[in-house]
Motif scaffolding. Structure first.
Motif, PDB file in Angstrom:
ATOM      1  N   LEU B  29       0.830  -1.221   0.000  1.00 42.37           N
ATOM      2  CA  LEU B  29       0.000   0.000   0.000  1.00 42.37           C
ATOM      3  C   LEU B  29       0.859   1.264   0.000  1.00 42.37           C
ATOM      4  CD1 LEU B  29      -2.869  -0.798   2.533  1.00 42.37           C
ATOM      5  CD2 LEU B  29      -3.130  -0.262   0.108  1.00 42.37           C
ATOM      6  N   VAL B  30       2.114   1.110   0.391  1.00 39.83           N
ATOM      7  CA  VAL B  30       2.948   2.299   0.585  1.00 39.83           C
ATOM      8  C   VAL B  30       3.052   3.191  -0.660  1.00 39.83           C
ATOM      9  CG1 VAL B  30       5.326   3.046   0.987  1.00 39.83           C
ATOM     10  CG2 VAL B  30       4.221   1.486   2.581  1.00 39.83           C
ATOM     11  N   PRO B  31       3.373   2.638  -1.844  1.00 43.36           N
ATOM     12  CA  PRO B  31       3.548   3.548  -2.989  1.00 43.36           C
ATOM     13  C   PRO B  31       2.301   4.369  -3.283  1.00 43.36           C
ATOM     14  CG  PRO B  31       4.280   1.323  -3.532  1.00 43.36           C
ATOM     15  CD  PRO B  31       3.631   1.247  -2.198  1.00 43.36           C
ATOM     16  N   ALA B  32       1.141   3.701  -3.334  1.00 45.27           N
ATOM     17  CA  ALA B  32      -0.087   4.417  -3.660  1.00 45.27           C
ATOM     18  C   ALA B  32      -0.409   5.451  -2.579  1.00 45.27           C
ATOM     19  CB  ALA B  32      -1.245   3.439  -3.819  1.00 45.27           C
ATOM     20  N   THR B  33      -0.157   5.081  -1.321  1.00 44.00           N
ATOM     21  CA  THR B  33      -0.445   6.012  -0.234  1.00 44.00           C
ATOM     22  C   THR B  33       0.479   7.222  -0.309  1.00 44.00           C
ATOM     23  OG1 THR B  33      -0.940   4.062   1.097  1.00 44.00           O
ATOM     24  CG2 THR B  33      -0.789   6.157   2.254  1.00 44.00           C
ATOM     25  N   GLY B 213     -10.865  12.331  -5.666  1.00 46.48           N
ATOM     26  CA  GLY B 213     -11.126  11.014  -5.112  1.00 46.48           C
ATOM     27  C   GLY B 213     -10.432  10.824  -3.790  1.00 46.48           C
ATOM     28  N   SER B 214     -10.560   9.606  -3.278  1.00 44.00           N
ATOM     29  CA  SER B 214      -9.895   9.274  -2.031  1.00 44.00           C
ATOM     30  C   SER B 214      -8.471   8.847  -2.344  1.00 44.00           C
ATOM     31  CB  SER B 214     -10.641   8.140  -1.340  1.00 44.00           C
ATOM     32  OG  SER B 214     -10.566   6.987  -2.148  1.00 44.00           O
ATOM     33  N   LEU B 215      -7.704   8.589  -1.275  1.00 45.50           N
ATOM     34  CA  LEU B 215      -6.341   8.113  -1.490  1.00 45.50           C
ATOM     35  C   LEU B 215      -6.351   6.817  -2.299  1.00 45.50           C
ATOM     36  CD1 LEU B 215      -4.517   8.554   1.928  1.00 45.50           C
ATOM     37  CD2 LEU B 215      -4.405  10.009  -0.090  1.00 45.50           C
ATOM     38  N   GLY B 216      -7.305   5.967  -1.963  1.00 44.38           N
ATOM     39  CA  GLY B 216      -7.352   4.658  -2.604  1.00 44.38           C
ATOM     40  C   GLY B 216      -7.903   4.703  -4.010  1.00 44.38           C
ATOM     41  N   ALA B 225       0.719  -2.103  -8.954  1.00 45.70           N
ATOM     42  CA  ALA B 225       2.082  -2.551  -8.677  1.00 45.70           C
ATOM     43  C   ALA B 225       2.137  -3.218  -7.302  1.00 45.70           C
ATOM     44  CB  ALA B 225       3.046  -1.373  -8.734  1.00 45.70           C
ATOM     45  N   GLY B 226       1.464  -2.594  -6.325  1.00 44.91           N
ATOM     46  CA  GLY B 226       1.415  -3.198  -4.992  1.00 44.91           C
ATOM     47  C   GLY B 226       0.726  -4.549  -5.031  1.00 44.91           C
ATOM     48  N   GLY B 227      -0.358  -4.613  -5.802  1.00 44.73           N
ATOM     49  CA  GLY B 227      -1.091  -5.869  -5.921  1.00 44.73           C
ATOM     50  C   GLY B 227      -0.225  -6.958  -6.513  1.00 44.73           C
ATOM     51  N   LEU B 228       0.611  -6.573  -7.454  1.00 41.22           N
ATOM     52  CA  LEU B 228       1.518  -7.532  -8.086  1.00 41.22           C
ATOM     53  C   LEU B 228       2.463  -8.129  -7.047  1.00 41.22           C
ATOM     54  CD1 LEU B 228       1.770  -8.396 -11.050  1.00 41.22           C
ATOM     55  CD2 LEU B 228       3.818  -6.971 -11.179  1.00 41.22           C
TER      56      LEU B 228
END
Ligand code: SF4
Ligand code: SF4
Lengths: 505, 376
Positions: B29-33, B213-216, B225-228
Motif C-alpha cells: 500500500l505504501v507507494p499508492a499512499t 477522489g480518495s487516497l485509494g 504494482a502493490g497488488g503484483l
C-alpha cells in the motif's frame, strides 16, 4: 514421458545438502540390539528363541503368526539376553515386545541358502523367499513386501512403479542408495518383474523408476543401470511435496487416479520403494534376511550429517555416538522426515525396518510458534493434494463433530501435513486430523466389540429359545408318551437336564 | 478435545504468518499512499494517522474487553491494516471524527462483536466506510481537487490541522464530483470532451491519481504494482482480483458497445473509483472471502458484477464497498456448496470407478448437511 500435474502440494526447502555428499558408511556393531517383534503393518511376530540362547547373524528370532505379518531376524551374532517389553520408537515411548540380542562381535552368519538364480524361480517361490527374509516396504509404511506382490493374484498388474521420489526434506538415504547401488536396485526390480510377469500371457509389465528431479546423480546412475533392460525406465518427477505419496506418484507418472477407498493394485499399479527393491535383491541373490537398512542422520544439531548402513535394532543413541555426537542438544529428535516423521521420546529406542532417518533438529529449524486464530485464508485448501478442506474438517473436529469431519472427507486425507506446514496461523491441522482418525479407529473398535457382544448375546438368546422350544416340545410330547408308555417318563426327562440353560451356559 | 502432549508432525513450517501477510499488504500500500499524500497534502496525512491510530486503540480496547492479552493480537497488524484501508477510502480532507468513527465501527462492531480476528463475516474496513457513507453523506462525498503538496496552493501543515481538526474546509470552493459521480449525473455528457473540469475521466490522470477522489481511488498504476507484489509473494491468490476486474471489464465492454454515450467503457470502469484497490486489497481479505479457488472465482465475479450494477444503476456513485459486503454475506453459502474435487472422487464426492467396475451404486456423497462450523 509426460508427467501429469497433481493438485496442490508445496515446494519445500529440501535441506538435503548436508547429508547428501558422503558415501554410505557402516556403523560399528553396537553392544546390544533391541529388535521389536512388530516393525511392520500386521500382526507382531512370535518369538522362536529363548532367553540365553546363542543366535547367529541372520537367524530367525520371530516367526509371523499369519500371512499378514513379517518375520524378524538376528541382526548380528550373540546371545538373547531378554525377551520382553522395551521402549518403542514411537512418540508415546510406550513399550513394545522386543527381543534383545547382546552382540558377541563375531558377526557369525547363519548358514545361508545356496545361491540360485532368482530369475529362474517361479512367482510363488520368489514371494516366499521375500516373505521369509522379512522384507517390508522401506519407504516408511513397512507393509510386508510379499503380501503386496501377492496382490497380483487378485488384480492384473500392468505397471510397477519404483518409488525413489524421496520428497521429505533432510532425507537422502534413497538418494545415496540409488547412486551407490543402482545395479542392485535394478536387479531387485527385475526380480519383482519376474514375479509379476509370471502369470501374465499378455503384454509385459513395465517398471518405472520415479525420482524427483533434484536428484540428478541418482537419476543418471539408475538410467545407466537400467539401460540394459528394455522393460525398466527411469522417470524424473517434479520436486514437489508429497510426490512420494503412493497415489499421487501414480497420478503423476501414469495419469491414473486411484479411486477413493481403493488400492493401487486395483487399477493395475504396484508401488515399491527403491530400498525395498534393494532388500529384495539381497534376499534373493544372497539369501540374506532384512537385518540392516540405510538411515539418514541429519539435522542442525548433528555434528556431521551422513547416511549410515545400520543394523535393525541399533539404539538411536548408538547411531548418534558413532556419528560424532551432537553439537548441541536437539530441540526435537525425530524418526523419519520432518513432514510426517514422529517425535522420539528419547534416544534409547531402536532403529527399525521403517526408519528412513533420524533427525536432530534445532529450535531454529523447527521455528515453532504458538497457534493464532484461523483467518480462513484458504491456504490449507489450496495446498492439500487430496482436494480436501482441512479448515472445515478441523473446525468440525474441534467442535467434537467427528461425523462432520468424516463427511468432509477425513478418511481421504493421506496425512501428508502439507496443510499444517503452510498454515500462516500455525494451526496444528494434522494433529487434529490424526487425532480424529485415531478416535474413529477407537470407536470402530468399541463398536466392533459391542457388536461382537451383541452377536454373542443374540446367539445365546437363540440357543435358549431353541432349548425352551425343545423343552416345550418334550413337555407336549410327554403326556402322549406317558399315555403310551407311562413307565418311560424318567427317560424322556433326561434330555431336559443336559440342555439345561444353566449347564449349557 | 484435550491437547495432545506429543508434538505432532509436521516439524517444519513454511515460515508464513498472519503478521507477515499484513506487513506485506501494508508494504504494497505504501507507494499508492505516498503518492496520494503528495496529491492531497498534509490533511491526508492527518486523516491517515488519526484513522490508523483510532483503529489500533479500538483493537487494544476490544482485546482487553474480551479478556485477551493485547500484545499478540495487536502484533499481527490486522487492526493497523484495517485502519489504513479505511483511510484510503475516505475523502482525504475529511474531518478527524470521520476517521475515528469509521475506525471504531470497523474494529469494534464489525470485527470484535463477531469474535475477533477470523470470526467476522463482513470486511471491517468496508463496514466502517458504508456506515459513514450512510450516516454522513455530505462529508463522505466532499472531494477536493488534488493539491500537490509543497505547492503554494496546497495547505501548509498548520492549515492542514485546521482542515482536519476544525472542519475548516470551504467546501464550495474546492469540492467537486469524482469521475464516477460525474458519470452518473444526467446521462447526456454535456461538456466538451477535452474540457479539464472536475469529474472528467482521463486515463492518464486515473493511472497516476491526479483526479478527484480518495487516497485509494488515486493511482491505479501504483495500486496495481502493490497488488503484483502481493500476488508474487503469495499473500493474495489470483482468483478474486482476476474474476472481479475481469467481470467488470466484460460487462462494461458489453454495455458500452450497446450504448456508448450512456455507459462508460471497460477502461473507464477499471480505472475509476476504488475498483483496483477493492479487487486487490479489499475483496481479497482472507477472513471474509471463500476458501476454495472456485469459490473465490464466484466471489470475485459477484463483487465485480455488483460493483458495476451499483455504479451504473444504483443509488450511490461507487459500488465497491456495497458489492464486497453483499458478497461477504453469501461467502458462507459459497463455502458450503463449493468444494474442490477430492482425489479419487467425482466432484459430487462419489468414489471414481475402477476400470472393470459396473456403474457404482449411488453412494451417499459426503458433504451433505454439514453446518458451516466456526473457525478452528
Ligand atoms: S491455512 Fe490455517 S489460517 Fe488459513 S484457512 Fe487453513 S487453517 Fe485457517
Ligand atoms: S494432511 Fe490431509 S488434509 Fe492436510 S494436506 Fe495432507 S491430505 Fe490434505
Amino acid at each position: 514421458m509426460r508427467i501429469v500435474h497433481v493438485r496442490g502440494g508445496v515446494r519445500l526447502n529440501g535441506r538435503k545438502r548436508r547429508a547428501e555428499r558422503g558415501r554410505i558408511t557402516s556403523l560399528p556393531i553396537p553392544a546390544y540390539l533391541n529388535v521389536p517383534l512388530k516393525q511392520h503393518i500386521g500382526a507382531p511376530a512370535e518369538p522362536v528363541v529363548r532367553v540365553g540362547e546363542h543366535v547367529l547373524k541372520g537367524q530367525l528370532l520371530g516367526r509371523p503368526p499369519g500371512p499378514m505379518s513379517a518375520p524378524v531376524h538376528a541382526p548380528t551374532s550373540g546371545r538373547v539376553i531378554a525377551i520382553g517389553a522395551a521402549p518403542a520408537p514411537h512418540p508415546s515411548g510406550l513399550d513394545t515386545p522386543t527381543i534383545t540380542v547382546q552382540s558377541d562381535g563375531e558377526e557369525q552368519w547363519i548358514e545361508l541358502a545356496p545361491p540360485i538364480d532368482p530369475l529362474a524361480l517361479d512367482a510363488a517361490a520368489i514371494e516366499e523367499r521375500i516373505a521369509d527374509a522379512g522384507v517390508v516396504g522401506l519407504g516408511g509404511a513397512a507393509f510386508p513386501a510379499a503380501v503386496k506382490l501377492r496382490l497380483r493374484t487378485r488384480h492384473p498388474i500392468h505397471t510397477l512403479i519404483v518409488n525413489g521420489a524421496e520428497c521429505e526434506p533432510y532425507l537422502t538415504c534413497d538418494d545415496r542408495l540409488m547412486q551407490e547401488r543402482a545395479e542392485e536396485i535394478i536387479d531387485g526390480v527385475r526380480i519383482m518383474l519376474r514375479a509379476l510377469e509370471q502369470d501374465r500371457s499378455g503384454p509385459s509389465i513395465r517398471a518405472l523408476i520415479a525420482i524427483e528431479n533434484n536428484k540428478g546423480d541418482a537419476l543418471a546412475a539408475l538410467k545407466k543401470a537400467a539401460s540394459a533392460h528394455p522393460g525398466i525406465a527411469t522417470i524424473a518427477v517434479p520436486t514437489r511435496y508429497p510426490m512420494g505419496s503412493e497415489k499421487h506418484l501414480i497420478r503423476a507418472v501414469t495419469g491414473k487416479e486411484v479411486p477413493a477407498r481403493a488400492l493401487a493394485p486395483e487399477i493395475g499399479v504396484l508401488v515399491h520403494n527403491v530400498g525395498t527393491a534393494f532388500a529384495i535383491h539381497r534376499a534373493l541373490r544372497f539369501g540374506k534376511p532384512l537385518i540392516s537398512r540405510i538411515v539418514t542422520l541429519s539435522g542442525g544439531a548433528v555434528a556431521s550429517p551422513q547416511n549410515f548402513e545400520v543394523l535393525i535394532g541399533t539404539p538411536v543413541s548408538a547411531l548418534l555416538r558413532a556419528a560424532g555426537g551432537l553439537r548441541q542438544p536437539p530441540a526435537r529428535l525425530l524418526m523419519g522426515g520432518p513432514m510426517m516423521g514422529a517425535m522420539l521420546p528419547h534416544a534409547e529406542v531402536p532403529i527399525v525396518k521403517g526408519t528412513s532417518g533420524i533427525l536432530a533438529l534445532t529450535s531454529a529449524e523447527i521455528a515453532a510458534r504458538p497457534a493464532a486464530p484461523c483467518i480462513r485464508c484458504g491456504t490449507c485448501v489450496a495446498v492439500c493434494p487430496c482436494g480436501l478442506v482441512p479448515v472445515e474438517m478441523v473446525s468440525q473436529i474441534r467442535g467434537g463433530r467427528l461425523e462432520g469431519a468424516l463427511r468432509f472427507g477425513l478418511l481421504d486425507c493421506v496425512g501428508c501435513g502439507t496443510c499444517a506446514y503452510s498454515c500462516p496461523s500455525r494451526i496444528p491441522l494434522l494433529q487434529y486430523l490424526n487425532f480424529a482418525k485415531g478416535e474413529l479407529t477407537a470407536r470402530e473398535r468399541t463398536k466392533h466389540k459391542a457388536e461382537e457382544a451383541r452377536r454373542l448375546a443374540e446367539r445365546r438368546r437363540l440357543r435358549l429359545a431353541q432349548q425352551a422350544e425343545a423343552r416345550a416340545a418334550t413337555a407336549t410330547a410327554r403326556p402322549r408318551q406317558q399315555h403310551r408308555h407311562p413307565e418311560g417318563s424318567e427317560a424322556t426327562g433326561a434330555p431336559d437336564r443336559t440342555t439345561n440353560p444353566q449347564v449349557a451356559a | 478435545m484435550s491437547a495432545v502432549p506429543i508434538i505432532a508432525a509436521p516439524h517444519v513450517h513454511a515460515g508464513t504468518s498472519v503478521r507477515r501477510s499484513m506487513i506485506l499488504v501494508m508494504l504494497a500500500l505504501v507507494p499508492a499512499t505516498a503518492w496520494g499524500i503528495t496529491q492531497y497534502g498534509w490533511p491526508a496525512v492527518n486523516l491517515l494517522l488519526v484513522t490508523v491510530g483510532a483503529a489500533v486503540v479500538a483493537e487494544a480496547f476490544s482485546l482487553r474487553a474480551a479478556g485477551q492479552t493485547v500484545r499478540p493480537g495487536l502484533g499481527d497488524g490486522s487492526a493497523l491494516l484495517t485502519g489504513w484501508l479505511l483511510a484510503m477510502t475516505l475523502p482525504p480532507w475529511s474531518p478527524w471524527w470521520i476517521g475515528v468513527l469509521g475506525a471504531v465501527f470497523a474494529i469494534v462492531v464489525s470485527k470484535h462483536v463477531f469474535g475477533g480476528l477470523g470470526q467476522n463475516l463482513f470486511n471491517p474496513a468496508m463496514v466502517g466506510r458504508v456506515v459513514l457513507l450512510v450516516a454522513f453523506p455530505l462529508e463522505m462525498t466532499t472531494w477536493v481537487a488534488p493539491h500537490v503538496v509543497f505547492q503554494p496552493a496546497s495547505p501548509s501543515f498548520v492549515e492542514s490541522l485546521s482542515i482536519t481538526f476544525q472542519s475548516a474546509l470551504d467546501t464550495d470552493a474546492i469540492s467537486g464530483a469524482t469521475a464516477l459521480g460525474h458519470e452518473r449525473g444526467p446521462p447526456a455528457v454535456s461538456e466538451g470532451q477535452n474540457e479539464p473540469s472536475a469529474g472528467k475521466f482521463d486515463v492518464r490522470e486515473a493511472l497516476l491519481g491526479e483526479q478527484y477522489g480518495s487516497l485509494g481511488e488515486g493511482s491505479a498504476a501504483l495500486l496495481a504494482a502493490g497488488g503484483l507484489l502481493l500476488l508474487l509473494t503469495g499473500v493474495v491468490r489470483w482468483p478474486i482480483p482476476v474474476a472481479m476486474l475481469g467481470s467488470v471489464a466484460l460487462v462494461a465492454t458489453l454495455f458500452h458497445a450497446l450504448e456508448p454515450a450512456r455507459y462508460g467503457d471497460a477502461v473507464f470502469h477499471l480505472l475509476s473509483g476504488g475498483l483496483v484497490l477493492g479487487a486487490l486489497f479489499i475483496a481479497t481479505d482472507p477472513v471474509t472471502s471463500p476458501v476454495t479457488r472456485t469459490g473465490q472465482l464466484v466471489f470475485g465475479a459477484g463483487c465485480g458484477l455488483l460493483t458495476y450494477t451499483i455504479r451504473t444503476w444504483g443509488g450511490y456513485p461507487e459500488g465497491v464497498a456495497f458489492a464486497v459486503l453483499l458478497m461477504n454475506a453469501v461467502t458462507p453459502i459459497i463455502d458450503y456448496y463449493i468444494r474442490p474435487r477430492v482425489f479419487g472422487r467425482t466432484l459430487s464426492g462419489i468414489s471414481l470407478k475402477l476400470p472393470d467396475e459396473k456403474p457404482a451404486a449411488p453412494a451417499k456423497p459426503w458433504g451433505t448437511n454439514v453446518p458451516r462450523g466456526s473457525r478452528p
